[in-house]
Design a protein around this motif. Structure first.
Motif, PDB file in Angstrom:
ATOM      1  N   TYR A 148       0.879  -1.180   0.000  1.00  0.00           N
ATOM      2  CA  TYR A 148       0.000   0.000   0.000  1.00  0.00           C
ATOM      3  C   TYR A 148       0.904   1.215   0.000  1.00  0.00           C
ATOM      4  O   TYR A 148       2.133   1.094   0.152  1.00  0.00           O
TER       5      TYR A 148
ATOM      6  N   HIS B  82      -4.579   8.285   6.360  1.00  0.00           N
ATOM      7  CA  HIS B  82      -3.925   7.789   5.141  1.00  0.00           C
ATOM      8  C   HIS B  82      -3.141   8.911   4.459  1.00  0.00           C
ATOM      9  O   HIS B  82      -3.222   9.095   3.242  1.00  0.00           O
TER      10      HIS B  82
ATOM     11  N   ASP C 168       3.711   4.116   8.508  1.00  0.00           N
ATOM     12  CA  ASP C 168       2.882   2.946   8.200  1.00  0.00           C
ATOM     13  C   ASP C 168       3.327   2.473   6.824  1.00  0.00           C
ATOM     14  O   ASP C 168       3.002   3.089   5.807  1.00  0.00           O
TER      15      ASP C 168
ATOM     16  N   ASP D  70       1.643  -5.339   6.760  1.00  0.00           N
ATOM     17  CA  ASP D  70       1.043  -4.044   7.112  1.00  0.00           C
ATOM     18  C   ASP D  70       1.593  -3.664   8.486  1.00  0.00           C
ATOM     19  O   ASP D  70       1.200  -4.264   9.496  1.00  0.00           O
TER      20      ASP D  70
ATOM     21  N   HIS E  30      -7.870  -5.638  10.517  1.00  0.00           N
ATOM     22  CA  HIS E  30      -8.471  -6.221   9.317  1.00  0.00           C
ATOM     23  C   HIS E  30      -7.655  -7.439   8.922  1.00  0.00           C
ATOM     24  O   HIS E  30      -6.531  -7.621   9.395  1.00  0.00           O
TER      25      HIS E  30
ATOM     26  N   HIS F  49      -5.939  -4.969   2.931  1.00  0.00           N
ATOM     27  CA  HIS F  49      -7.233  -5.112   3.607  1.00  0.00           C
ATOM     28  C   HIS F  49      -7.889  -6.318   2.953  1.00  0.00           C
ATOM     29  O   HIS F  49      -8.646  -6.175   2.001  1.00  0.00           O
TER      30      HIS F  49
ATOM     31  N   GLU G 174      -4.036  -2.858  15.255  1.00  0.00           N
ATOM     32  CA  GLU G 174      -3.461  -1.546  14.987  1.00  0.00           C
ATOM     33  C   GLU G 174      -4.215  -0.404  15.672  1.00  0.00           C
ATOM     34  O   GLU G 174      -4.800   0.453  15.018  1.00  0.00           O
TER      35      GLU G 174
ATOM     36  N   GLU H  90       1.131  -1.067  14.752  1.00  0.00           N
ATOM     37  CA  GLU H  90       0.401  -2.078  13.967  1.00  0.00           C
ATOM     38  C   GLU H  90       1.255  -3.309  13.686  1.00  0.00           C
ATOM     39  O   GLU H  90       2.353  -3.203  13.143  1.00  0.00           O
TER      40      GLU H  90
HETATM   41  N1  GLY Z   1      -1.806   0.601   5.976  1.00  0.00           N
HETATM   42  C1  GLY Z   1      -3.205   0.693   5.932  1.00  0.00           C
HETATM   43  C2  GLY Z   1      -3.820   0.167   7.147  1.00  0.00           C
HETATM   44  O1  GLY Z   1      -3.166   0.091   8.171  1.00  0.00           O
HETATM   45  O2  GLY Z   1      -4.920  -0.266   7.169  1.00  0.00           O
END
Ligand code: GLY
Ligand code: MN
Ligand code: MN
Length: 512
Positions: free
Chosen positions: A264, A278, A295, A306, A390, A397, A443, A482
């Motif tokens: 991402y 974001h 992140d 992630d 998630h 995701h 997270e 996270e």
């Molecule tokens: N990096 C996107 C999220 O943590 O959902």
């Protein structure tokens, strides 16, 4: 276990191998490639190769099981090569995840069929194209593709239409061809296909929600590279002066270690930018910023990691504001991770995180009143506005049959969104329970967004927020931590190894 049998007709040697990963999956290795599409018992790969292959065949079988049918054909088109609009340059290629799941193929312009009753997975690859071969390099031959992928047979794309026509003419009455979308149907067919485009997505989503050993290995590898990239930044952060250097360093480490894609867009947010969940500009100065929220996660063989770490520019928190908020979020994360096990309702952990956040913010004086009233009012959502986590997999995701943390969205047709009366978080009360093999993020975060605070002043829960105190936290932006957690038979395993807490600070100080 490996059993060899000899003496078959035409002196074809066959090795019968019982795969230890999957004891009911019998594979045969053959020296002579066979052309008959129905001679499927002779078309499997040896175990030493299959251990390193995406388990496409197993995924196809699983999806058929979830579809609950014994006849029919699954058809999936992969991602085509597409140029940018008004340009002769192609868009960066990203394989369609539904196609990848059933093929393990990360190449453009392919498609596949899986004949459910024959248990026959066929990959269609682009026909040889001289122009393409000279300019871009040749595409795979059938033999190369057969060797590389866990499919029963490989045909060129020009065979697709005749193959579909054959299937149609011999199919069991009423059997359907399952597609993700009606529009996926190949163009220019002279016959009509009995398409079902409703059942395939829920079937694949359900299968994808639980990862197999190969998938877990890929997510682990993605996390390993993310670990290296985060670590390198911690080592160098005190010499960096702009968010862009953080992004550059992360990409450098990932690409240098063979991870060419990010799972991402990198979020390298210094100070108040960290309150933008974001944030992606990544171009602001680090000068006099109290912290950085990074992140960023590498992708490996199409599987995501992630990972978020929040850290100061020197090896210690510059003030009590950043230190205190970090410690609350750390507590939220530690308590939630500790509670992960199969059968747990992820939504309960989300609520637990809110409880810890409320206690912490009350201690800081940001929230005031009674804990239970604050909880019901939704005031903590001003500071912790997103879900606890998630699924992670082929998508950052990732999909699943039922969402563990469902967001209310019209597109999401598999469940009825319900706003939790407990903390008014965007979840469903029917959120699925955790199962062994799921990989989920944990997270938690606390943010001090001027926009969120201005909006909160107008809400009924404004009375629970001390806005003067909250304003003091605005320059730090926020903290998120996270990790990617695998649900195991007996508890959990944290797949994320990037340093956090004291170990992270020690690396910044150079005293690890
Ligand atoms: N990096 C996107 C999220 O943590 O959902
Ligand atoms: Mn995440
Ligand atoms: Mn993230």
């Amino acid at each position: 276990m490996r059993v060899t049998s000899r003496g078959f007709a035409d002196s074809v040697e066959k090795d019968v191998i019982i795969n230890s990963i999957d004891s009911y999956h019998i594979r045969l290795a053959v020296q002579n490639p066979l052309s008959s599409p129905c001679d499927i018992s002779l078309l499997f790969k040896p175990i030493d190769q299959s251990a390193n292959l995406a388990q496409a065949k197993q995924h196809a079988r699983n999806v058929a099981r979830k579809l609950g049918v014994t006849h029919g054909l699954i058809f999936l088109a992969g991602e085509p090569t597409v140029n940018w609009r008004d340009s002769d340059q192609s868009r960066p290629f990203r394989q369609r995840r539904y196609f990848y799941y059933l093929s393990g193929v990360d190449e453009a312009d392919c498609s596949l069929t899986y004949d459910i009753s024959l248990d026959l997975l066929t990959l269609y690859i682009p026909d040889f194209d001289l122009h393409q071969a000279i300019w871009m390099g040749p595409t795979l031959t059938r033999e190369e593709a057969q060797d590389r992928y866990d499919v029963d047979r490989v045909l060129y794309s020009s065979s697709l239409k005749p193959e579909l026509a054959t299937w149609l003419s011999v199919r069991v009455q009423n059997s359907l061809i399952y597609m993700v979308h009606q529009s996926d149907s190949p163009e220019g067919l002279s016959f009509e296909l009995p398409i079902d485009s409703k059942q395939l997505i829920p079937a694949i989503d359900t299968a994808r929600g639980v990862k197999d050993e190969y998938e877990i290995r890929m997510i682990r590898q993605a996390n390993k590279i993310s670990d290296l990239a985060h670590r390198k930044i911690l080592q160098q952060i005190s010499k960096m002066s702009n968010e862009s250097e953080i992004e550059g360093s992360f990409l450098d480490t990932c690409i240098s270690h063979g991870a060419h894609n990010q799972a991402y867009q990198i979020i390298a947010a210094a100070g108040s930018n960290a309150a933008v969940l974001h944030y992606s500009q990544n171009n602001q100065t680090l000068h006099s910023k109290p912290l950085v929220c990074l992140d960023a996660g590498a992708e490996w063989s199409c599987y995501a990691s992630d990972v978020t770490r929040t850290f100061p520019l020197t090896g210690q928190w510059p003030d009590t504001y950043t230190r205190d908020v970090y410690r609350i979020v750390e507590r939220m994360q530690e308590q939630c991770i500790k509670s992960i096990r199969k059968g747990t309702r992820f939504l309960s952990l989300h609520n637990l995180a809110h409880d810890i956040a409320i206690d912490g913010l009350m201690t800081l004086g940001v929230l005031r009143g009674s804990h239970s009233e604050i909880r019901v009012s939704g005031a903590s959502k001003v500071f912790f506005p997103h879900g606890l986590g998630h699924h992670v997999g082929l998508e950052v995701h990732d999909v699943s049959g039922k969402s563990i943390m469902a967001y209310s969205s019209i597109e999401d047709a598999h469940y009825e969104p319900v706003i939790s009366p407990v903390c008014r978080s965007p979840c469903t009360l029917s959120a699925a329970l955790l199962e062994e093999g799921m990989v989920v993020t944990v997270e938690p975060g606390l943010y001090f967004s001027p926009l969120a605070l201005a909006n909160a002043r107008k809400q009924p829960y404004a009375k629970y927020i001390n806005f003067n105190i909250a304003a003091k936290y605005v320059p730090m932006g926020g903290v998120r931590i996270e990790d990617d957690i695998l649900v195991t038979a007996n508890g959990y395993e944290n797949l994320t190894t990037a340093p956090k807490g004291e170990a992270m600070l020690a690396i910044i100080r150079g005293s690890e």
